[in-house]
Design a protein around this motif. Structure first.
Motif, PDB file in Angstrom:
ATOM      1  N   ALA A  63      10.419   4.151  -5.368  1.00  0.00           N
ATOM      2  CA  ALA A  63       9.874   5.411  -4.870  1.00  0.00           C
ATOM      3  C   ALA A  63      10.496   5.783  -3.526  1.00  0.00           C
ATOM      4  O   ALA A  63      10.842   6.951  -3.282  1.00  0.00           O
ATOM      5  CB  ALA A  63       8.357   5.326  -4.741  1.00  0.00           C
ATOM      6  N   GLN A  64      10.660   4.810  -2.658  1.00  0.00           N
ATOM      7  CA  GLN A  64      11.255   5.068  -1.356  1.00  0.00           C
ATOM      8  C   GLN A  64      12.743   5.408  -1.495  1.00  0.00           C
ATOM      9  O   GLN A  64      13.242   6.339  -0.846  1.00  0.00           O
ATOM     10  CB  GLN A  64      11.088   3.843  -0.454  1.00  0.00           C
ATOM     11  CG  GLN A  64      11.556   4.064   0.974  1.00  0.00           C
ATOM     12  CD  GLN A  64      11.276   2.856   1.834  1.00  0.00           C
ATOM     13  OE1 GLN A  64      11.522   1.712   1.432  1.00  0.00           O
ATOM     14  NE2 GLN A  64      10.744   3.080   3.031  1.00  0.00           N
ATOM     15  N   TRP A  65      13.435   4.675  -2.336  1.00  0.00           N
ATOM     16  CA  TRP A  65      14.859   4.922  -2.555  1.00  0.00           C
ATOM     17  C   TRP A  65      15.092   6.333  -3.101  1.00  0.00           C
ATOM     18  O   TRP A  65      15.965   7.059  -2.610  1.00  0.00           O
ATOM     19  CB  TRP A  65      15.417   3.880  -3.503  1.00  0.00           C
ATOM     20  CG  TRP A  65      16.837   4.096  -3.929  1.00  0.00           C
ATOM     21  CD1 TRP A  65      17.289   4.447  -5.174  1.00  0.00           C
ATOM     22  CD2 TRP A  65      18.008   3.970  -3.118  1.00  0.00           C
ATOM     23  NE1 TRP A  65      18.652   4.557  -5.187  1.00  0.00           N
ATOM     24  CE2 TRP A  65      19.124   4.264  -3.941  1.00  0.00           C
ATOM     25  CE3 TRP A  65      18.226   3.653  -1.775  1.00  0.00           C
ATOM     26  CZ2 TRP A  65      20.434   4.240  -3.461  1.00  0.00           C
ATOM     27  CZ3 TRP A  65      19.532   3.620  -1.300  1.00  0.00           C
ATOM     28  CH2 TRP A  65      20.614   3.913  -2.130  1.00  0.00           C
ATOM     29  N   ASP A 114       0.870  -1.178   0.000  1.00  0.00           N
ATOM     30  CA  ASP A 114       0.000   0.000   0.000  1.00  0.00           C
ATOM     31  C   ASP A 114       0.904   1.224   0.000  1.00  0.00           C
ATOM     32  O   ASP A 114       1.526   1.557   1.006  1.00  0.00           O
ATOM     33  CB  ASP A 114      -0.896  -0.002   1.244  1.00  0.00           C
ATOM     34  CG  ASP A 114      -1.909   1.150   1.243  1.00  0.00           C
ATOM     35  OD1 ASP A 114      -1.741   2.100   0.447  1.00  0.00           O
ATOM     36  OD2 ASP A 114      -2.849   1.100   2.059  1.00  0.00           O
ATOM     37  N   TYR A 115       0.996   1.875  -1.138  1.00  0.00           N
ATOM     38  CA  TYR A 115       1.913   2.996  -1.302  1.00  0.00           C
ATOM     39  C   TYR A 115       1.207   4.344  -1.194  1.00  0.00           C
ATOM     40  O   TYR A 115       1.754   5.367  -1.591  1.00  0.00           O
ATOM     41  CB  TYR A 115       2.623   2.889  -2.657  1.00  0.00           C
ATOM     42  CG  TYR A 115       3.471   1.643  -2.833  1.00  0.00           C
ATOM     43  CD1 TYR A 115       4.102   1.038  -1.749  1.00  0.00           C
ATOM     44  CD2 TYR A 115       3.645   1.076  -4.092  1.00  0.00           C
ATOM     45  CE1 TYR A 115       4.873  -0.100  -1.912  1.00  0.00           C
ATOM     46  CE2 TYR A 115       4.426  -0.059  -4.272  1.00  0.00           C
ATOM     47  CZ  TYR A 115       5.038  -0.642  -3.175  1.00  0.00           C
ATOM     48  OH  TYR A 115       5.811  -1.768  -3.337  1.00  0.00           O
ATOM     49  N   GLU A 173      10.186   2.906   6.177  1.00  0.00           N
ATOM     50  CA  GLU A 173       9.187   1.856   6.369  1.00  0.00           C
ATOM     51  C   GLU A 173       9.662   0.577   5.690  1.00  0.00           C
ATOM     52  O   GLU A 173      10.178   0.598   4.578  1.00  0.00           O
ATOM     53  CB  GLU A 173       7.849   2.297   5.767  1.00  0.00           C
ATOM     54  CG  GLU A 173       6.769   1.230   5.886  1.00  0.00           C
ATOM     55  CD  GLU A 173       5.576   1.456   4.976  1.00  0.00           C
ATOM     56  OE1 GLU A 173       4.622   0.645   5.055  1.00  0.00           O
ATOM     57  OE2 GLU A 173       5.582   2.417   4.190  1.00  0.00           O
ATOM     58  N   GLY A 174       9.460  -0.554   6.363  1.00  0.00           N
ATOM     59  CA  GLY A 174       9.797  -1.837   5.764  1.00  0.00           C
ATOM     60  C   GLY A 174      10.938  -2.537   6.475  1.00  0.00           C
ATOM     61  O   GLY A 174      11.507  -2.034   7.444  1.00  0.00           O
ATOM     62  N   SER A 187       8.001   6.581   3.732  1.00  0.00           N
ATOM     63  CA  SER A 187       7.150   5.421   3.487  1.00  0.00           C
ATOM     64  C   SER A 187       7.627   4.663   2.259  1.00  0.00           C
ATOM     65  O   SER A 187       8.410   5.168   1.440  1.00  0.00           O
ATOM     66  CB  SER A 187       5.699   5.860   3.290  1.00  0.00           C
ATOM     67  OG  SER A 187       5.514   6.431   2.003  1.00  0.00           O
ATOM     68  N   ARG A 188       7.140   3.455   2.091  1.00  0.00           N
ATOM     69  CA  ARG A 188       7.506   2.653   0.917  1.00  0.00           C
ATOM     70  C   ARG A 188       6.953   3.272  -0.362  1.00  0.00           C
ATOM     71  O   ARG A 188       7.461   3.011  -1.455  1.00  0.00           O
ATOM     72  CB  ARG A 188       7.011   1.207   1.092  1.00  0.00           C
ATOM     73  CG  ARG A 188       7.943   0.416   2.014  1.00  0.00           C
ATOM     74  CD  ARG A 188       7.434  -0.973   2.339  1.00  0.00           C
ATOM     75  NE  ARG A 188       7.094  -1.776   1.182  1.00  0.00           N
ATOM     76  CZ  ARG A 188       7.973  -2.492   0.453  1.00  0.00           C
ATOM     77  NH1 ARG A 188       9.272  -2.462   0.771  1.00  0.00           N
ATOM     78  NH2 ARG A 188       7.569  -3.218  -0.562  1.00  0.00           N
TER      79      ARG A 188
END
Length: 212
Positions: free
Chosen positions: A157-159, A72-73, A146-147, A105-106
């Motif tokens: 996206a998180q990176w 869930d992004y 997150e993660g 967030s992820r």
């Protein structure tokens, strides 16, 4: 359960490091990412007064939450992650507020963690005392992802959001990208996970490129 409790592994505890190296004058204009404030994601008030330190940060410490690798992004999910993390840190750890300064967030949403961290970052000359790593809370900006990244890498996206956030923090505080470290560099923990930790050299390189 304290979400860091089951991540303890081999490593050495280290104290405060030297001040961050000044960046060249050309590297002062990394664009500010969109960072959602504590008020925007619905934070609770801190349980105790927080401390503003009248000096800039000199290091960034990268963490992972060690929670589920959600698919869930959405923004709504990101906000819930921030609320859950704050509740865990206040109610289970007994801390005054979220331990880290910022959370990603992820889905790539940047969130203020500890109250006052965003205003301090924008000022470039103060920081909020954190609670993310013993021996580093008065000098290092904690960025939580997150993660869980022991066996998988963070999503793109998180990176990309982590690169942009680190570039902004480095330019605001005059931190050298060489001072982007992992939690395990200063504490006996597996955080930020083997896969994310292995990407820190690439993160430092990407941040150098981003800040010119």
């Amino acid at each position: 359960m304290n979400r860091r409790g089951f991540l303890l592994g081999a490593g050495a505890v280290a104290g405060l490091g030297i001040t961050g190296l000044a960046l060249p004058s050309s590297a002062q204009a990394a664009a500010a990412p969109r960072i959602y404030s504590c008020a925007e994601w619905g934070a609770r008030p801190p349980a105790d007064p927080l401390v503003t330190l009248n000096h800039p940060a000199n290091r960034i410490l990268v963490h992972h939450i060690a929670d589920a690798n959600s698919t869930d992004y959405s923004q709504a999910h990101a906000f819930q992650v921030a609320r859950d993390e704050q509740a865990d840190h206040i109610d289970n750890n007994g801390w005054s507020d979220t331990g880290q300064h910022f959370t990603i967030s992820r889905g790539g949403y940047d969130l203020e963690g500890r109250h006052g961290s965003l205003a301090a970052l924008r000022s470039g000359n103060t920081m909020i005392r954190g609670a993310h790593c013993p021996g580093q809370n008065d000098n290092a900006i904690g960025i939580e992802n997150e993660g869980t990244y022991m066996t998988v890498e963070p999503p793109a996206a998180q990176w990309n959001a982590l690169i942009a956030m680190c570039a902004y923090v480095c330019t605001q505080y005059g931190i050298s990208p060489d001072e982007i470290k992992g939690h395990r560099d200063y504490y006996n923990t597996l955080c930020p996970g083997d896969k994310l930790y292995a990407k820190l050299p690439a993160l430092r390189t990407a941040v150098r490129t981003a800040i010119g």
